[in-house]
Structure formats: structure tokens, C-alpha cells
Design a protein around this motif. Structure first.
Motif, mmCIF file in Angstrom:
data_model
loop_
_atom_site.group_PDB
_atom_site.id
_atom_site.type_symbol
_atom_site.label_atom_id
_atom_site.label_comp_id
_atom_site.label_asym_id
_atom_site.label_seq_id
_atom_site.Cartn_x
_atom_site.Cartn_y
_atom_site.Cartn_z
ATOM 1 N N GLN A 203 0.825 -1.206 0.000
ATOM 2 C CA GLN A 203 0.000 0.000 0.000
ATOM 3 C C GLN A 203 0.858 1.253 0.000
ATOM 4 O OE1 GLN A 203 -2.493 -0.504 3.443
ATOM 5 N NE2 GLN A 203 -3.693 -2.163 2.528
ATOM 6 N N ALA A 204 1.935 1.226 0.778
ATOM 7 C CA ALA A 204 2.815 2.395 0.872
ATOM 8 C C ALA A 204 3.472 2.719 -0.472
ATOM 9 C CB ALA A 204 3.888 2.161 1.927
ATOM 10 N N HIS A 205 3.688 1.689 -1.283
ATOM 11 C CA HIS A 205 4.331 1.910 -2.579
ATOM 12 C C HIS A 205 3.331 1.920 -3.734
ATOM 13 C CE1 HIS A 205 8.547 1.806 -1.254
ATOM 14 N NE2 HIS A 205 8.104 0.991 -0.316
ATOM 15 N N GLY A 206 2.041 1.964 -3.400
ATOM 16 C CA GLY A 206 1.003 2.121 -4.408
ATOM 17 C C GLY A 206 0.836 0.939 -5.333
ATOM 18 N N LEU A 207 1.054 -0.276 -4.831
ATOM 19 C CA LEU A 207 0.984 -1.476 -5.654
ATOM 20 C C LEU A 207 -0.318 -2.236 -5.402
ATOM 21 C CD1 LEU A 207 4.671 -2.620 -5.132
ATOM 22 C CD2 LEU A 207 3.694 -1.706 -7.251
ATOM 23 N N ARG A 208 -0.900 -2.740 -6.464
ATOM 24 C CA ARG A 208 -2.158 -3.494 -6.364
ATOM 25 C C ARG A 208 -1.856 -4.989 -6.362
ATOM 26 N NH1 ARG A 208 -5.857 -6.137 -9.544
ATOM 27 N NH2 ARG A 208 -4.614 -5.822 -11.433
ATOM 28 N N LEU A 209 -2.338 -5.695 -5.335
ATOM 29 C CA LEU A 209 -2.108 -7.125 -5.222
ATOM 30 C C LEU A 209 -2.893 -7.875 -6.300
ATOM 31 C CD1 LEU A 209 -0.784 -9.419 -3.555
ATOM 32 C CD2 LEU A 209 -2.883 -9.473 -2.179
ATOM 33 N N VAL A 210 -2.180 -8.726 -7.054
ATOM 34 C CA VAL A 210 -2.792 -9.509 -8.117
ATOM 35 C C VAL A 210 -2.929 -10.972 -7.721
ATOM 36 C CG1 VAL A 210 -2.520 -10.336 -10.502
ATOM 37 C CG2 VAL A 210 -1.955 -7.958 -9.919
ATOM 38 N N ASP A 211 -1.870 -11.527 -7.127
ATOM 39 C CA ASP A 211 -1.878 -12.957 -6.836
ATOM 40 C C ASP A 211 -0.844 -13.276 -5.766
ATOM 41 O OD1 ASP A 211 -2.728 -15.706 -7.427
ATOM 42 O OD2 ASP A 211 -0.700 -15.975 -8.204
ATOM 43 N N VAL A 212 -1.110 -14.348 -5.007
ATOM 44 C CA VAL A 212 -0.164 -14.857 -4.010
ATOM 45 C C VAL A 212 -0.059 -16.364 -4.186
ATOM 46 C CG1 VAL A 212 0.391 -15.084 -1.557
ATOM 47 C CG2 VAL A 212 -0.797 -13.047 -2.370
ATOM 48 N N ARG A 213 1.151 -16.876 -4.256
ATOM 49 C CA ARG A 213 1.389 -18.321 -4.280
ATOM 50 C C ARG A 213 2.268 -18.676 -3.094
ATOM 51 N NH1 ARG A 213 1.134 -21.513 -8.906
ATOM 52 N NH2 ARG A 213 1.712 -23.169 -7.448
ATOM 53 N N SER A 214 1.760 -19.486 -2.198
ATOM 54 C CA SER A 214 2.534 -19.922 -1.033
ATOM 55 C C SER A 214 3.270 -21.215 -1.364
ATOM 56 C CB SER A 214 1.606 -20.145 0.166
ATOM 57 O OG SER A 214 0.995 -18.935 0.540
ATOM 58 N N MET A 215 4.462 -21.362 -0.804
ATOM 59 C CA MET A 215 5.294 -22.523 -1.093
ATOM 60 C C MET A 215 5.758 -23.186 0.199
ATOM 61 S SD MET A 215 7.655 -21.064 -4.221
ATOM 62 C CE MET A 215 8.327 -19.713 -3.267
ATOM 63 N N ASN A 216 5.954 -24.507 0.106
ATOM 64 C CA ASN A 216 6.438 -25.284 1.248
ATOM 65 C C ASN A 216 5.603 -24.998 2.504
ATOM 66 O OD1 ASN A 216 8.792 -26.858 0.261
ATOM 67 N ND2 ASN A 216 9.518 -24.814 -0.315
ATOM 68 N N ILE A 217 4.399 -25.499 2.464
ATOM 69 C CA ILE A 217 3.470 -25.354 3.600
ATOM 70 C C ILE A 217 3.595 -26.591 4.481
ATOM 71 C CG2 ILE A 217 1.066 -24.979 4.257
ATOM 72 C CD1 ILE A 217 0.630 -23.873 1.378
ATOM 73 N N LEU A 218 3.034 -27.707 4.022
ATOM 74 C CA LEU A 218 3.081 -28.946 4.802
ATOM 75 C C LEU A 218 4.470 -29.586 4.791
ATOM 76 C CD1 LEU A 218 -0.307 -30.483 3.632
ATOM 77 C CD2 LEU A 218 0.156 -29.219 5.735
ATOM 78 N N THR A 219 5.238 -29.351 3.739
ATOM 79 C CA THR A 219 6.570 -29.956 3.680
ATOM 80 C C THR A 219 7.466 -29.473 4.817
ATOM 81 O OG1 THR A 219 7.344 -28.231 2.170
ATOM 82 C CG2 THR A 219 6.497 -30.259 1.177
ATOM 83 N N MET A 220 7.174 -28.288 5.345
ATOM 84 C CA MET A 220 8.013 -27.747 6.415
ATOM 85 C C MET A 220 7.810 -28.474 7.744
ATOM 86 S SD MET A 220 9.726 -25.711 4.694
ATOM 87 C CE MET A 220 10.740 -24.941 5.954
ATOM 88 N N LEU A 221 6.871 -29.408 7.776
ATOM 89 C CA LEU A 221 6.722 -30.251 8.960
ATOM 90 C C LEU A 221 7.796 -31.332 9.008
ATOM 91 C CD1 LEU A 221 2.840 -30.634 8.910
ATOM 92 C CD2 LEU A 221 4.179 -29.314 10.560
ATOM 93 N N PHE A 222 8.430 -31.587 7.857
ATOM 94 C CA PHE A 222 9.538 -32.536 7.830
ATOM 95 C C PHE A 222 10.787 -31.876 8.429
ATOM 96 C CE2 PHE A 222 7.163 -34.046 3.950
ATOM 97 C CZ PHE A 222 6.724 -35.235 4.516
ATOM 98 N N PRO A 223 11.614 -32.626 9.115
ATOM 99 C CA PRO A 223 12.821 -32.028 9.723
ATOM 100 C C PRO A 223 13.798 -31.549 8.654
ATOM 101 C CG PRO A 223 12.858 -34.416 9.935
ATOM 102 C CD PRO A 223 11.497 -34.066 9.434
ATOM 103 N N PRO A 224 14.551 -30.473 8.935
ATOM 104 C CA PRO A 224 15.532 -29.948 7.971
ATOM 105 C C PRO A 224 16.531 -30.997 7.503
ATOM 106 C CG PRO A 224 15.207 -28.395 9.775
ATOM 107 C CD PRO A 224 14.472 -29.637 10.148
ATOM 108 N N SER A 225 16.845 -31.970 8.352
ATOM 109 C CA SER A 225 17.800 -33.010 7.969
ATOM 110 C C SER A 225 17.324 -33.805 6.758
ATOM 111 C CB SER A 225 18.046 -33.956 9.146
ATOM 112 O OG SER A 225 16.834 -34.559 9.573
ATOM 113 N N LEU A 226 16.002 -33.838 6.542
ATOM 114 C CA LEU A 226 15.445 -34.492 5.359
ATOM 115 C C LEU A 226 15.204 -33.486 4.228
ATOM 116 C CD1 LEU A 226 12.826 -37.006 6.815
ATOM 117 C CD2 LEU A 226 14.878 -37.577 5.514
#
Length: 268
Positions: A203-226
Motif C-alpha cells: 500500500q505504501a508503494h502504491g501497488l495493487r495485489l494480483v496474486d499470491v502463491r505460497s510454497m512449502n506449507i506442509l513440507t516444512m513439517l519434515f525435519p531440515p535433515s530431510l
């Protein structure tokens, strides 16, 4: 690297780290975590190519040119810029034979382009997050260079992510920090964002939101070692990961959570 507040020092450090990791950079896509990221990158670039086929397109923080070359089928000019000179050289090799592609070494806080010259730009990876001392400067430069009705697609890290359960010190930092906190990867720091913080910035930079894609949602439940193993080194886990990633890719079109987000905005 625990306390960096000077923009020049941050930029120099980031350039040095990426120069040093050149040999392994193109292999990170083989890791479980980044497999999902690169799938979304490809889909997001395809959208940019489809919706803004003409005019100049910029790949900010282009690395070795993986997204730059995906932009190349556009008839318009494509320019990749990165702070690491060795990454730029690798990108030149990748984009060899693409006459509409050029690559420059530079700092995205001082983009070497004229006002309103780009119809589209992408900035994937921690391009914005690494500039944690100059987020407003980076966004202001992106808006300055973007043409009216142009698309800007960039990635930001989410503050709240399930992998914090494996990182008690960082979890405490996140809980005691107002707004996004600083994460660390490869001895580099980068900023995370809350959704409220991000929308206020747009909003501060006058930009209109068009789309959001989220990544690594459920996969982040796996431990970093994997998660940060190569997929070919863990074939049994890979079968499970592929199913979870497929669910993530579906959920990511609707949920505004996950490890990172691809945010696409339009300049009015």
C-alpha cells in the motif's frame, strides 16, 4: 554474521557468499525444499510471459539465469541483474544464443534502468530479504522502473513457518520481534515478513495485489535433515515428499502461509 546494518557491507557479504557457492548453486534444485520452489517459479514466470509478452522484462537477483532463460521466449528484451559477478558469468553461459537477453552485474537498490521502462519483473529467492536494511529502497526502485500496468512478481519469506519448531532460538527471536525477524542461511541474513507488514508495504508503494502463491506449507513439517537432502539420495522419502508437494502446490494457490510466498502485484 550476526549484526550487519550497513547496506554496503551487507551487499558485499552477499556477493562474496554467492560467488563462493557458484559450483553448488545449480544443484540446490535437487534438494527437497527447493524442488517445490522451482516448480512455482516456473509456473509464475509462465504467467508473466503469457500476460506481459511485450516490452522489457527484468530478472532481479537472476543468479545463474534459471528464470532469465524462461523469460527469453518473450519477443521483448530481457535483462538479468545480479550482485555476484560470477553468477552473471554463469547466466551468460546459460542464456547463450538468446539475442534478446542481456546480463549485468549490479545492485538492485540502484537499478541501472530508466523510469517506467519495464513491463514485467521477477525477483525470486531472497533478493528482497537479503536487502533487510533497504527494503523500502528496493521496492521504490522496482516501482520506479516498472511501467504503468506492469507486473512485479517477487518472493518473500514468511515469519511464521512450521520449521521454527526445530529451531528454538529462532522461534524465540520471532516471538520477541515485532514484525518480521531475521533468518540465516549460508551465513547470510534475510528478513521475514508478516502478512500485515507485507500488505502495508504494498500500500505504501502504491501497488495493487494480483496474486499470491505460497510454497512449502506442509513440507516444512519434515525435519531440515530431510528437507535439505538431495532427492536422489532418499528415494523412499521422495515418494512421500512428492505426494505432500502436490498437496502443497494445490493449497498454495489459496492459503497465505508457508515458508515463502510469490507475490505478484501491478503498478497502477
Amino acid at each position: 554474521m550476526t549484526s550487519q546494518t550497513n547496506r554496503h557491507d551487507v551487499g558485499s557479504h552477499v556477493a562474496a557468499v554467492y560467488n563462493a557457492m557458484l559450483a553448488e548453486y545449480d544443484q540446490i534444485e535437487d534438494q527437497f525444499y527447493f524442488a517445490e520452489c522451482y516448480q512455482v517459479y516456473r509456473e509464475s514466470v509462465e504467467r508473466i510471459v503469457r500476460e506481459r509478452p511485450d516490452g522489457m522484462a527484468l530478472d532481479l537477483g537472476c543468479g545463474t539465469g534459471k528464470q532469465t532463460v524462461l523469460l527469453a521466449p518473450r519477443p521483448g528484451r530481457v535483462v538479468g541483474i545480479d550482485i555476484s559477478d560470477q553468477m552473471i558469468e554463469a547466466a551468460r553461459r546459460r542464456c547463450n544464443g538468446r539475442p534478446n537477453v542481456s546480463l549485468v552485474t549490479g545492485d538492485i537498490t540502484k537499478l541501472p534502468f530508466e523510469d517506467g521502462c519495464a513491463q514485467a519483473m521477477v525477483a525470486y529467492g531472497d533478493v528482497i530479504g537479503h536487502n533487510f536494511t533497504a527494503v523500502d529502497v528496493v521496492l521504490r526502485e522496482m516501482v520506479r522502473v516498472c511501467a504503468p500496468s506492469g507486473l512485479i512478481s517477487f518472493e518473500v519469506d514468511s515469519k511464521w513457518c512450521p520449521d521454527l519448531l526445530y529451531l528454538p532460538k529462532e522461534l524465540w527471536q520471532a516471538m520477541t520481534t515485532r514484525g518480521g525477524h531475521l533468518r540465516e542461511w549460508k551465513e547470510m541474513q534475510f528478513k521475514t515478513f508478516t502478512w500485515r507488514e507485507l500488505t502495508r508495504l504494498l500500500q505504501a508503494h502504491g501497488l495493487r495485489l494480483v496474486d499470491v502463491r505460497s510454497m512449502n506449507i506442509l513440507t516444512m513439517l519434515f525435519p531440515p535433515s530431510l528437507l535439505f537432502r538431495r532427492r536422489q539420495d532418499a528415494p523412499r522419502f521422495n515418494a512421500l515428499f512428492r505426494r505432500v508437494m502436490a498437496l502443497d502446490l494445490a493449497l498454495g494457490k489459496f492459503l497465505r502461509c508457508g515458508s515463502t510466498r510469490i507475490v505478484t502485484v501491478e503498478k497502477p
